[in-house]
Design a protein around this motif. Structure first.
Motif, PDB file in Angstrom:
ATOM      1  N   MET A   1       0.800  -1.230  -0.012  1.00 36.15           N
ATOM      2  CA  MET A   1      -0.068   0.182  -0.011  1.00 36.15           C
ATOM      3  C   MET A   1       0.972   1.176  -0.002  1.00 36.15           C
ATOM      4  SD  MET A   1      -2.663   1.432   2.846  1.00 36.15           S
ATOM      5  CE  MET A   1      -3.538  -0.358   3.133  1.00 36.15           C
ATOM      6  N   PRO A   2       0.610   2.106  -0.911  1.00 37.16           N
ATOM      7  CA  PRO A   2       1.322   3.265  -0.879  1.00 37.16           C
ATOM      8  C   PRO A   2       1.225   4.245   0.292  1.00 37.16           C
ATOM      9  CG  PRO A   2      -0.599   3.546  -2.384  1.00 37.16           C
ATOM     10  CD  PRO A   2      -0.492   2.126  -1.676  1.00 37.16           C
ATOM     11  N   PRO A   3       2.141   5.278   0.673  1.00 37.60           N
ATOM     12  CA  PRO A   3       1.650   5.819   2.060  1.00 37.60           C
ATOM     13  C   PRO A   3       0.525   6.872   1.592  1.00 37.60           C
ATOM     14  CG  PRO A   3       3.753   6.866   0.807  1.00 37.60           C
ATOM     15  CD  PRO A   3       3.299   5.331  -0.031  1.00 37.60           C
ATOM     16  N   ARG A   4      -0.001   7.302   2.676  1.00 37.29           N
ATOM     17  CA  ARG A   4      -1.201   7.964   2.683  1.00 37.29           C
ATOM     18  C   ARG A   4      -0.947   9.452   2.129  1.00 37.29           C
ATOM     19  NH1 ARG A   4      -3.973   7.196   8.408  1.00 37.29           N
ATOM     20  NH2 ARG A   4      -4.804   5.274   7.527  1.00 37.29           N
ATOM     21  N   PRO A   5      -1.703   9.776   0.851  1.00 36.02           N
ATOM     22  CA  PRO A   5      -1.213  11.124   0.338  1.00 36.02           C
ATOM     23  C   PRO A   5      -1.920  12.274   1.133  1.00 36.02           C
ATOM     24  CG  PRO A   5      -3.170   9.973  -0.836  1.00 36.02           C
ATOM     25  CD  PRO A   5      -2.382   9.016   0.265  1.00 36.02           C
ATOM     26  N   MET A   6      -1.082  13.435   1.039  1.00 38.59           N
ATOM     27  CA  MET A   6      -1.537  14.526   1.899  1.00 38.59           C
ATOM     28  C   MET A   6      -2.259  15.434   0.696  1.00 38.59           C
ATOM     29  SD  MET A   6       1.596  15.671   4.272  1.00 38.59           S
ATOM     30  CE  MET A   6       0.385  16.509   5.165  1.00 38.59           C
ATOM     31  N   THR A   7      -2.069  15.179  -0.509  1.00 34.38           N
ATOM     32  CA  THR A   7      -2.566  15.968  -1.905  1.00 34.38           C
ATOM     33  C   THR A   7      -3.098  15.201  -2.883  1.00 34.38           C
ATOM     34  OG1 THR A   7      -0.339  16.334  -2.791  1.00 34.38           O
ATOM     35  CG2 THR A   7      -1.121  17.966  -1.174  1.00 34.38           C
ATOM     36  N   LEU A   8      -4.114  15.651  -3.710  1.00 32.85           N
ATOM     37  CA  LEU A   8      -4.554  15.068  -4.828  1.00 32.85           C
ATOM     38  C   LEU A   8      -4.709  16.258  -5.962  1.00 32.85           C
ATOM     39  CD1 LEU A   8      -5.850  12.466  -6.163  1.00 32.85           C
ATOM     40  CD2 LEU A   8      -8.107  13.393  -5.146  1.00 32.85           C
ATOM     41  N   LEU A   9      -3.938  15.914  -6.989  1.00 32.64           N
ATOM     42  CA  LEU A   9      -3.918  16.953  -8.049  1.00 32.64           C
ATOM     43  C   LEU A   9      -5.449  16.778  -8.645  1.00 32.64           C
ATOM     44  CD1 LEU A   9      -2.825  18.669 -10.036  1.00 32.64           C
ATOM     45  CD2 LEU A   9      -1.927  16.844 -11.337  1.00 32.64           C
ATOM     46  N   LEU A  10      -6.021  17.912  -8.841  1.00 39.23           N
ATOM     47  CA  LEU A  10      -7.328  18.113  -9.538  1.00 39.23           C
ATOM     48  C   LEU A  10      -7.144  18.555 -10.822  1.00 39.23           C
ATOM     49  CD1 LEU A  10      -9.660  19.614  -6.515  1.00 39.23           C
ATOM     50  CD2 LEU A  10      -9.029  17.322  -7.140  1.00 39.23           C
ATOM     51  N   ARG A 115       3.626  22.778   5.315  1.00 45.01           N
ATOM     52  CA  ARG A 115       5.067  22.431   4.641  1.00 45.01           C
ATOM     53  C   ARG A 115       5.150  20.985   4.173  1.00 45.01           C
ATOM     54  NH1 ARG A 115       5.510  26.006   8.917  1.00 45.01           N
ATOM     55  NH2 ARG A 115       6.792  27.978   8.495  1.00 45.01           N
ATOM     56  N   GLU A 116       4.626  20.012   4.986  1.00 41.69           N
ATOM     57  CA  GLU A 116       4.724  18.396   4.358  1.00 41.69           C
ATOM     58  C   GLU A 116       3.870  18.235   3.289  1.00 41.69           C
ATOM     59  OE1 GLU A 116       4.112  19.588   7.586  1.00 41.69           O
ATOM     60  OE2 GLU A 116       5.833  18.617   8.811  1.00 41.69           O
ATOM     61  N   ALA A 117       2.864  18.939   2.865  1.00 45.01           N
ATOM     62  CA  ALA A 117       1.998  18.752   2.120  1.00 45.01           C
ATOM     63  C   ALA A 117       2.772  19.521   0.838  1.00 45.01           C
ATOM     64  CB  ALA A 117       0.515  19.758   1.925  1.00 45.01           C
ATOM     65  N   VAL A 118       3.576  20.935   0.823  1.00 48.57           N
ATOM     66  CA  VAL A 118       4.221  21.392  -0.288  1.00 48.57           C
ATOM     67  C   VAL A 118       5.275  20.329  -0.561  1.00 48.57           C
ATOM     68  CG1 VAL A 118       5.849  23.324  -0.703  1.00 48.57           C
ATOM     69  CG2 VAL A 118       3.539  23.692   0.282  1.00 48.57           C
ATOM     70  N   ASP A 119       6.002  19.621   0.181  1.00 47.97           N
ATOM     71  CA  ASP A 119       6.988  18.723   0.038  1.00 47.97           C
ATOM     72  C   ASP A 119       6.580  17.853  -0.794  1.00 47.97           C
ATOM     73  OD1 ASP A 119       8.879  20.315   1.718  1.00 47.97           O
ATOM     74  OD2 ASP A 119       8.625  19.032   3.594  1.00 47.97           O
ATOM     75  N   GLU A 120       5.215  17.055  -0.334  1.00 52.54           N
ATOM     76  CA  GLU A 120       4.765  16.057  -1.334  1.00 52.54           C
ATOM     77  C   GLU A 120       4.552  16.298  -2.832  1.00 52.54           C
ATOM     78  OE1 GLU A 120       1.629  13.290   0.099  1.00 52.54           O
ATOM     79  OE2 GLU A 120       0.653  14.511  -1.179  1.00 52.54           O
ATOM     80  N   VAL A 121       3.846  17.672  -2.954  1.00 52.79           N
ATOM     81  CA  VAL A 121       3.779  18.120  -4.097  1.00 52.79           C
ATOM     82  C   VAL A 121       5.251  18.221  -5.038  1.00 52.79           C
ATOM     83  CG1 VAL A 121       2.953  20.033  -5.754  1.00 52.79           C
ATOM     84  CG2 VAL A 121       1.656  19.240  -3.825  1.00 52.79           C
ATOM     85  N   ALA A 122       6.200  18.858  -4.294  1.00 52.84           N
ATOM     86  CA  ALA A 122       7.422  18.694  -5.131  1.00 52.84           C
ATOM     87  C   ALA A 122       7.870  17.532  -5.378  1.00 52.84           C
ATOM     88  CB  ALA A 122       8.404  19.700  -4.028  1.00 52.84           C
ATOM     89  N   ARG A 123       7.729  16.443  -4.271  1.00 53.61           N
ATOM     90  CA  ARG A 123       8.550  15.446  -4.715  1.00 53.61           C
ATOM     91  C   ARG A 123       7.779  14.276  -5.581  1.00 53.61           C
ATOM     92  NH1 ARG A 123       8.082  14.072   0.303  1.00 53.61           N
ATOM     93  NH2 ARG A 123       6.014  13.004   0.072  1.00 53.61           N
ATOM     94  N   GLU A 124       6.243  14.509  -5.573  1.00 51.77           N
ATOM     95  CA  GLU A 124       5.617  13.572  -6.344  1.00 51.77           C
ATOM     96  C   GLU A 124       5.235  14.158  -7.869  1.00 51.77           C
ATOM     97  OE1 GLU A 124       4.213  10.593  -5.528  1.00 51.77           O
ATOM     98  OE2 GLU A 124       5.532  10.799  -3.826  1.00 51.77           O
ATOM     99  N   HIS A 125       5.349  15.517  -7.767  1.00 50.61           N
ATOM    100  CA  HIS A 125       4.982  16.049  -9.174  1.00 50.61           C
ATOM    101  C   HIS A 125       6.329  16.565 -10.010  1.00 50.61           C
ATOM    102  CE1 HIS A 125       0.968  15.175  -8.640  1.00 50.61           C
ATOM    103  NE2 HIS A 125       0.999  15.118  -7.493  1.00 50.61           N
ATOM    104  N   GLY A 126       7.137  17.282  -9.015  1.00 48.31           N
ATOM    105  CA  GLY A 126       8.437  17.534  -9.791  1.00 48.31           C
ATOM    106  C   GLY A 126       8.278  18.955 -10.088  1.00 48.31           C
ATOM    107  N   ILE A 127       7.230  19.720  -9.639  1.00 50.99           N
ATOM    108  CA  ILE A 127       6.869  21.083 -10.037  1.00 50.99           C
ATOM    109  C   ILE A 127       7.218  22.220  -9.226  1.00 50.99           C
ATOM    110  CG2 ILE A 127       4.807  20.212 -11.851  1.00 50.99           C
ATOM    111  CD1 ILE A 127       3.098  21.198  -9.435  1.00 50.99           C
ATOM    112  N   LEU A 128       7.803  21.856  -8.149  1.00 53.14           N
ATOM    113  CA  LEU A 128       8.521  23.001  -7.207  1.00 53.14           C
ATOM    114  C   LEU A 128       9.640  22.602  -6.757  1.00 53.14           C
ATOM    115  CD1 LEU A 128       5.320  23.075  -4.702  1.00 53.14           C
ATOM    116  CD2 LEU A 128       5.990  24.814  -6.083  1.00 53.14           C
ATOM    117  N   ALA A 129      10.313  23.638  -6.242  1.00 52.99           N
ATOM    118  CA  ALA A 129      11.571  23.711  -5.470  1.00 52.99           C
ATOM    119  C   ALA A 129      10.888  23.780  -4.077  1.00 52.99           C
ATOM    120  CB  ALA A 129      12.745  24.514  -5.780  1.00 52.99           C
ATOM    121  N   ALA A 130      10.894  22.653  -3.123  1.00 52.45           N
ATOM    122  CA  ALA A 130      10.229  22.751  -1.850  1.00 52.45           C
ATOM    123  C   ALA A 130      10.787  24.062  -1.235  1.00 52.45           C
ATOM    124  CB  ALA A 130      10.439  21.621  -0.989  1.00 52.45           C
ATOM    125  N   ALA A 131      12.236  24.044  -1.037  1.00 56.41           N
ATOM    126  CA  ALA A 131      12.894  25.177  -0.099  1.00 56.41           C
ATOM    127  C   ALA A 131      12.340  26.410  -0.578  1.00 56.41           C
ATOM    128  CB  ALA A 131      14.203  24.884  -0.217  1.00 56.41           C
TER     129      ALA A 131
END
Length: 154
Positions: A1-10, A115-131
């Motif tokens: 089972m994948p980790p529980r997502p914090m975000t869902l791209l709409l 911040r953790e949600a922003v990190d997830e978006v950066a990691r999963e979608h590659g559209i942000l530099a989290a820092a």
């Protein structure tokens, strides 16, 4: 089972035919049981749905993410895709009916894990530099129409 997502791209297509059930059900990372469980976490009220559809229709440069309602990371994350990755602005939204849109200096309990949600978006979608996204993120609270106007989508 994948980790529980914090975000869902709409995706933008949801503006024409909004179905979280279909969106989660078509995601191969989740079993039918897990997709059903996640549907509860990402469900939207009527005003939240209207907000999402209005934003998806109005602003194609803004990517909209629904936040997992059990993770204390807000209602939505919005990423402005119009700039380079390192300069993209993130808006963390907490919708509150009939309130003027205002910037928050801190998140309180409902935005405790933004911040953790922003990190997830950066990691999963590659559209942000989290820092850099952490440094420039705006925490916004207000009514649906007021937040749409704040984002230039009304």
């Amino acid at each position: 089972m994948p980790p529980r997502p914090m975000t869902l791209l709409l995706p933008f297509e949801l503006a024409d035919r909004f179905s979280l059930r279909e969106l989660l059900g078509s995601d191969r990372r989740y079993s039918a049981r897990e997709a059903h469980r996640l549907l509860e976490r990402f469900s939207l009220s009527g005003p939240e749905r209207r907000f999402a559809v209005a934003l998806l229709r109005a602003k194609t440069n803004l990517w909209l993410f629904r936040c997992n309602q059990s993770q204390f990371c807000g209602d939505f994350l919005v990423v402005d895709m119009s700039g380079p990755k390192a300069l993209r602005r993130v808006h963390v939204l907490e919708l509150k009916a009939r309130e003027p849109a205002r910037l928050l200096s801190g998140g309180g309990i409902q935005l405790a894990n933004w911040r953790e949600a922003v990190d997830e978006v950066a990691r999963e979608h590659g559209i942000l530099a989290a820092a850099s996204a952490h440094a420039t993120a705006q925490l916004v609270r207000g009514g649906e129409g007021e937040v749409l106007a704040f984002l230039g989508a009304a």
